[in-house]
Design a protein around this motif. Structure first.
Motif, mmCIF file in Angstrom:
data_model
loop_
_atom_site.group_PDB
_atom_site.id
_atom_site.type_symbol
_atom_site.label_atom_id
_atom_site.label_comp_id
_atom_site.label_asym_id
_atom_site.label_seq_id
_atom_site.Cartn_x
_atom_site.Cartn_y
_atom_site.Cartn_z
ATOM 1 N N VAL A 1 8.697 4.118 -3.322
ATOM 2 C CA VAL A 1 8.938 2.679 -3.190
ATOM 3 C C VAL A 1 10.430 2.387 -3.168
ATOM 4 O O VAL A 1 10.916 1.588 -2.350
ATOM 5 N N VAL A 2 11.188 3.031 -4.056
ATOM 6 C CA VAL A 2 12.633 2.810 -4.123
ATOM 7 C C VAL A 2 13.303 3.207 -2.817
ATOM 8 O O VAL A 2 14.182 2.504 -2.300
ATOM 9 N N GLU A 3 12.891 4.327 -2.257
ATOM 10 C CA GLU A 3 13.460 4.784 -0.982
ATOM 11 C C GLU A 3 13.172 3.792 0.131
ATOM 12 O O GLU A 3 14.036 3.471 0.946
ATOM 13 N N ASP A 4 11.942 3.272 0.155
ATOM 14 C CA ASP A 4 11.551 2.316 1.184
ATOM 15 C C ASP A 4 12.296 0.997 1.022
ATOM 16 O O ASP A 4 12.775 0.405 2.003
ATOM 17 N N LEU A 5 12.418 0.521 -0.211
ATOM 18 C CA LEU A 5 13.146 -0.724 -0.458
ATOM 19 C C LEU A 5 14.613 -0.595 -0.089
ATOM 20 O O LEU A 5 15.244 -1.559 0.354
ATOM 21 N N GLY A 6 15.177 0.581 -0.280
ATOM 22 C CA GLY A 6 16.580 0.787 0.033
ATOM 23 C C GLY A 6 16.905 0.693 1.501
ATOM 24 O O GLY A 6 18.051 0.414 1.880
ATOM 25 N N ASP A 7 15.903 0.902 2.363
ATOM 26 C CA ASP A 7 16.143 0.848 3.810
ATOM 27 C C ASP A 7 16.361 -0.579 4.306
ATOM 28 O O ASP A 7 17.348 -0.884 4.970
ATOM 29 N N ASP A 8 15.402 -1.463 3.982
ATOM 30 C CA ASP A 8 15.495 -2.835 4.500
ATOM 31 C C ASP A 8 15.011 -3.879 3.506
ATOM 32 O O ASP A 8 14.782 -5.028 3.873
ATOM 33 N N GLY A 9 14.841 -3.491 2.241
ATOM 34 C CA GLY A 9 14.413 -4.438 1.221
ATOM 35 C C GLY A 9 12.925 -4.696 1.195
ATOM 36 O O GLY A 9 12.458 -5.545 0.439
ATOM 37 N N ARG A 10 12.151 -3.980 2.015
ATOM 38 C CA ARG A 10 10.704 -4.155 2.077
ATOM 39 C C ARG A 10 10.022 -2.799 2.013
ATOM 40 O O ARG A 10 10.618 -1.766 2.304
ATOM 41 N N VAL A 11 8.751 -2.843 1.627
ATOM 42 C CA VAL A 11 7.933 -1.635 1.643
ATOM 43 C C VAL A 11 6.960 -1.735 2.816
ATOM 44 O O VAL A 11 6.207 -2.698 2.930
ATOM 45 N N THR A 12 7.021 -0.761 3.703
ATOM 46 C CA THR A 12 6.116 -0.710 4.854
ATOM 47 C C THR A 12 4.908 0.131 4.492
ATOM 48 O O THR A 12 5.049 1.287 4.083
ATOM 49 N N ARG A 13 3.723 -0.459 4.638
ATOM 50 C CA ARG A 13 2.501 0.240 4.268
ATOM 51 C C ARG A 13 1.556 0.328 5.459
ATOM 52 O O ARG A 13 1.547 -0.517 6.340
ATOM 53 N N GLY A 14 0.737 1.371 5.415
ATOM 54 C CA GLY A 14 -0.270 1.536 6.441
ATOM 55 C C GLY A 14 -1.396 0.531 6.286
ATOM 56 O O GLY A 14 -1.658 0.013 5.195
ATOM 57 N N TRP A 15 -2.100 0.244 7.393
ATOM 58 C CA TRP A 15 -3.169 -0.751 7.414
ATOM 59 C C TRP A 15 -4.338 -0.231 8.233
ATOM 60 O O TRP A 15 -4.170 0.265 9.341
ATOM 61 N N LEU A 16 -5.526 -0.312 7.643
ATOM 62 C CA LEU A 16 -6.735 0.132 8.324
ATOM 63 C C LEU A 16 -7.506 -1.046 8.909
ATOM 64 O O LEU A 16 -7.988 -0.978 10.040
ATOM 65 N N GLY A 17 -7.644 -2.125 8.137
ATOM 66 C CA GLY A 17 -8.314 -3.307 8.648
ATOM 67 C C GLY A 17 -9.787 -3.387 8.306
ATOM 68 O O GLY A 17 -10.609 -3.758 9.158
ATOM 69 N N VAL A 18 -10.152 -3.034 7.050
ATOM 70 C CA VAL A 18 -11.542 -3.156 6.615
ATOM 71 C C VAL A 18 -11.594 -3.826 5.252
ATOM 72 O O VAL A 18 -10.652 -3.736 4.466
ATOM 73 N N GLN A 19 -12.690 -4.513 4.984
ATOM 74 C CA GLN A 19 -13.009 -4.964 3.638
ATOM 75 C C GLN A 19 -14.025 -3.995 3.069
ATOM 76 O O GLN A 19 -14.996 -3.641 3.741
ATOM 77 N N ILE A 20 -13.806 -3.552 1.833
ATOM 78 C CA ILE A 20 -14.646 -2.504 1.264
ATOM 79 C C ILE A 20 -15.171 -2.912 -0.108
ATOM 80 O O ILE A 20 -14.607 -3.778 -0.778
ATOM 81 N N ARG A 21 -16.255 -2.270 -0.499
ATOM 82 C CA ARG A 21 -16.826 -2.463 -1.835
ATOM 83 C C ARG A 21 -17.348 -1.116 -2.326
ATOM 84 O O ARG A 21 -17.581 -0.194 -1.535
ATOM 85 N N PRO A 22 -17.592 -0.989 -3.638
ATOM 86 C CA PRO A 22 -18.100 0.292 -4.158
ATOM 87 C C PRO A 22 -19.548 0.523 -3.738
ATOM 88 O O PRO A 22 -20.304 -0.422 -3.474
ATOM 89 N N MET A 23 -19.933 1.758 -3.729
ATOM 90 C CA MET A 23 -21.338 2.118 -3.516
ATOM 91 C C MET A 23 -22.120 1.768 -4.788
ATOM 92 O O MET A 23 -21.656 2.002 -5.902
ATOM 93 N N SER A 24 -23.300 1.221 -4.632
ATOM 94 C CA SER A 24 -24.117 0.868 -5.795
ATOM 95 C C SER A 24 -24.831 2.107 -6.337
ATOM 96 O O SER A 24 -24.990 3.128 -5.644
ATOM 97 N N GLU A 25 -25.280 2.013 -7.589
ATOM 98 C CA GLU A 25 -26.025 3.109 -8.201
ATOM 99 C C GLU A 25 -27.310 3.381 -7.420
ATOM 100 O O GLU A 25 -27.714 4.532 -7.249
ATOM 101 N N GLU A 26 -27.944 2.299 -6.962
ATOM 102 C CA GLU A 26 -29.203 2.452 -6.235
ATOM 103 C C GLU A 26 -29.012 3.221 -4.933
ATOM 104 O O GLU A 26 -29.801 4.118 -4.596
ATOM 105 N N VAL A 27 -27.959 2.877 -4.191
ATOM 106 C CA VAL A 27 -27.690 3.577 -2.930
ATOM 107 C C VAL A 27 -27.356 5.039 -3.190
ATOM 108 O O VAL A 27 -27.811 5.943 -2.471
ATOM 109 N N ALA A 28 -26.564 5.298 -4.230
ATOM 110 C CA ALA A 28 -26.204 6.681 -4.562
ATOM 111 C C ALA A 28 -27.454 7.502 -4.873
ATOM 112 O O ALA A 28 -27.583 8.667 -4.452
ATOM 113 N N GLU A 29 -28.398 6.898 -5.578
ATOM 114 C CA GLU A 29 -29.636 7.602 -5.926
ATOM 115 C C GLU A 29 -30.450 7.916 -4.681
ATOM 116 O O GLU A 29 -30.988 9.017 -4.523
#
Length: 355
Positions: free
Chosen positions: A243-271
């Motif tokens: 993070v420090v290295e990224d902030l030092g470049d331009d004052g911002r942190v550039t992060r990757g983006w996938l573009g999904v909304q996610i939720r955990p798997m339920s116990e029932e589905v796992a079973e």
């Protein structure tokens, strides 16, 4: 008794002038030698920010009433904040917490020898609660270096240095109580938990290993009454370095983006799927014209691995995607209608850093 998670209100700055190649061994008698080496770089941070002290007019108030009552609201008054930080370079680069300097109009840094400097906020990242400041001095400044948080083990000794309640250069010691703690403070939680006493004012201060290397940035505590109960949290150094290295470049942190909304798997589905425990990330929605959409991900897909690493819980996927460089490709293994499929996705750039 209900525990309340609160962020420490101060930052501590630490520096090391140890000779190259010489490890700081902690003698049976205590941490005196180590503290003498790192204390010169511990700094006290004072922040001034203007915040309104009274209410605000409703946005839909008629203009006639706005003119009548607008001049009766209390004026914004300077608000004072205190914190800690640590110098990481001879030219005055300082690491602290985002919440210490958020909204700051002026930032002042004081070293243990009494020297005071005006500081500039180079960049700040709310998602990891890390900020980088810069001071300018004609003299060389003491500084510390980062060690590997990954190499630290539960039970290893650590030392915290900071300014709790404004008491400068306070030193406490303890052990690492746990690693990879998720305290719901942000999307990239992977805190080091320690029983070294951390209080309000330690925020932004360093957590050291026995060699005098920074292996964490103290950021939060669990405290029913506002004081230390032996449960403090530090952002691991391996994350801070990136993070420090990224902030030092331009004052911002550039992060990757996938573009999904996610939720955990339920116990029932796992079973039903025959898993001992829930795993993976279930796709609830796919953003239109996103990297995920272009790669062919669909609602209901269960992402099992990303770039060759298993997704055991949601934050595994969130962190992995964020750390992927935009325009890089990654392979996703997913479960769709009971069958495993493999997709290649080209990661985009997270459009809204505050999100």
């Amino acid at each position: 008794m209900t525990s309340v998670l609160s962020k420490s209100a101060s930052l501590a700055l630490v520096a090391s002038v140890a000779l190259p190649g010489i490890a700081l061994a902690v003698p049976p008698g205590g941490y005196g030698d180590l503290v003498e080496e790192v204390a010169p770089a511990v700094v006290f941070i004072e922040v001034t920010a203007a915040q309104p002290t009274g209410g605000q007019l409703p946005p839909n108030m008629p203009e006639a009433l706005r003119r009548q009552f607008g001049d009766r609201l209390p004026e914004a008054r300077p608000q004072q904040g205190l914190g800690s930080g640590f110098i990481i370079s001879q030219d005055g680069e300082i690491v602290t917490n985002h919440h210490v300097v958020a909204g700051a109009q002026t930032v002042s840094v004081t070293l243990t020898d009494g020297r005071t400097y005006d500081a500039e906020v180079i960049g700040s990242d709310p998602a990891t609660d890390i900020a980088v400041l810069k001071i300018t001095s004609d003299a060389k400044l003491p500084f510390v270096t980062f060690g590997s948080s990954e190499e630290m083990r539960v039970g290893d000794e650590v030392v915290a240095v900071g300014n709790p309640f404004g008491l400068s250069s306070t030193v406490t010691s303890g052990i690492i109580s746990a690693k990879s703690r998720n305290i719901n403070a942000g999307p990239y939680d992977e805190f080091i938990q320690t029983d070294a006493a951390i209080n309000r004012g330690n925020s932004g201060g360093p957590l050291f290993n026995n060699e005098g290397e920074v292996i964490g940035v103290n950021s939060a505590i669990i405290s029913p009454g506002g004081g230390s109960v032996g449960i403090g949290f530090a952002v691991p150094s391996d994350l801070v370095v990136d993070v420090v290295e990224d902030l030092g470049d331009d004052g911002r942190v550039t992060r990757g983006w996938l573009g999904v909304q996610i939720r955990p798997m339920s116990e029932e589905v796992a079973e039903v799927l025959g898993y001992d425990n829930p795993r993976g990330a279930v796709v609830e929605a796919v953003t239109e014209d996103s990297p995920a959409a272009r790669a062919g991900l669909k609602t209901g897909d269960i992402i099992l691995t990303y770039a060759g690493k298993e997704v055991q819980e949601l934050r595994d996927l969130t962190r992995a995607v964020a750390l992927t460089e935009p325009d890089d490709s990654a392979q996703i293994v997913l479960l769709r209608k009971g069958r495993e499929e493999t997709l290649d996705v080209t990661i985009g750039t997270l459009p809204d850093q505050d999100a």
